[in-house]
Design an enzyme around this catalytic site. Structure first.
Site, PDB file in Angstrom:
ATOM      1  N   CYS A 166      -6.491  12.526-111.633  1.00  0.00           N
ATOM      2  CA  CYS A 166      -5.159  12.322-111.045  1.00  0.00           C
ATOM      3  C   CYS A 166      -5.336  12.421-109.533  1.00  0.00           C
ATOM      4  O   CYS A 166      -6.442  12.221-109.032  1.00  0.00           O
ATOM      5  CB  CYS A 166      -4.138  13.309-111.610  1.00  0.00           C
ATOM      6  SG  CYS A 166      -4.509  15.054-111.359  1.00  0.00           S
TER       7      CYS A 166
HETATM    8  C1  RB5 Z   1       1.051  12.261-108.521  1.00  0.00           C
HETATM    9  O1  RB5 Z   1       1.904  12.274-109.622  1.00  0.00           O
HETATM   10  C2  RB5 Z   1       0.252  13.560-108.445  1.00  0.00           C
HETATM   11  O2  RB5 Z   1       1.128  14.656-108.510  1.00  0.00           O
HETATM   12  C3  RB5 Z   1      -0.739  13.653-109.574  1.00  0.00           C
HETATM   13  O3  RB5 Z   1      -1.592  12.557-109.544  1.00  0.00           O
HETATM   14  C4  RB5 Z   1      -1.625  14.882-109.560  1.00  0.00           C
HETATM   15  O4  RB5 Z   1      -2.235  15.049-108.321  1.00  0.00           O
HETATM   16  C5  RB5 Z   1      -1.030  16.128-110.043  1.00  0.00           C
HETATM   17  O5  RB5 Z   1      -1.642  17.186-110.103  1.00  0.00           O
END
Ligand code: RB5
Length: 167
Positions: free
Chosen positions: A70
């Site tokens: 993420c």
């Molecule tokens: C974006 O939604 C961001 O919050 C996600 O990719 C991640 O970094 C969360 O921990």
């Protein structure tokens, strides 16, 4: 080679689709069994749902290991650790990735595409793929995590409310 038999799942939210493709191709090119679950296409695009979906499939032993990506790696790690029997950690350096397997016996590695670049991510994945749990002094600690997890997951389910684990 033992590592070639590993069944690995990978997934990401929209913050890390580029890194997911880089790592998928990198592992595929080495003959590693890697599956892109791409849950955002058929299910939810939210990182909690994507992470939970992959972690459940590791719990059900459809996959031996998972890679969750993420923006930071943090959200994916938090949600994957909500699945009983599944353990995840954020790794943005090679040493941690090795210890995540050797010391912690975690099945899932998470990384943040907004934190590291693709070349470092490949090195981290190499260390993680080629490391296995060492047992020894780490075994009682990992077993203790399992006990505490059992207490946390099951004490509120009725019965005596006492799993026999003291804290
Ligand atoms: C974006 O939604 C961001 O919050 C996600 O990719 C991640 O970094 C969360 O921990």
């Amino acid at each position: 080679m033992e590592q070639m038999k590993l069944r690995i799942a990978i997934d990401s939210d929209d913050a890390a689709t580029g890194l997911k493709k880089v790592l998928f191709d990198y592992l595929k090119d080495q003959g590693i069994e890697i599956t892109d679950l791409n849950y955002a296409e058929t299910g939810s695009a939210l990182y909690p749902d994507i992470g939970y979906h992959l972690a459940k499939r590791v719990q059900e032993k459809e996959f031996d290991r998972g890679i969750l990506l993420c923006g930071t790696g943090l959200g994916m790690s938090i949600v994957a650790n909500k699945v009983e029997g599944v353990y995840a950690g954020v790794c943005h350096d090679v040493y941690s990735a090795e210890r995540l397997r050797k010391s912690n016996n975690a099945q899932i590695i998470t990384m943040g595409a907004r934190v590291i670049g693709p070349e470092l991510a490949k090195k981290i994945i190499d260390a993680w793929i080629h490391s296995e749990f060492e047992g020894k002094g780490s075994l009682p600690k990992v077993e203790r995590i399992h006990e505490l997890e059992s207490k946390s997951f099951h004490d509120s389910e009725g019965g005596t409310g006492d799993s026999g684990v003291s804290v």
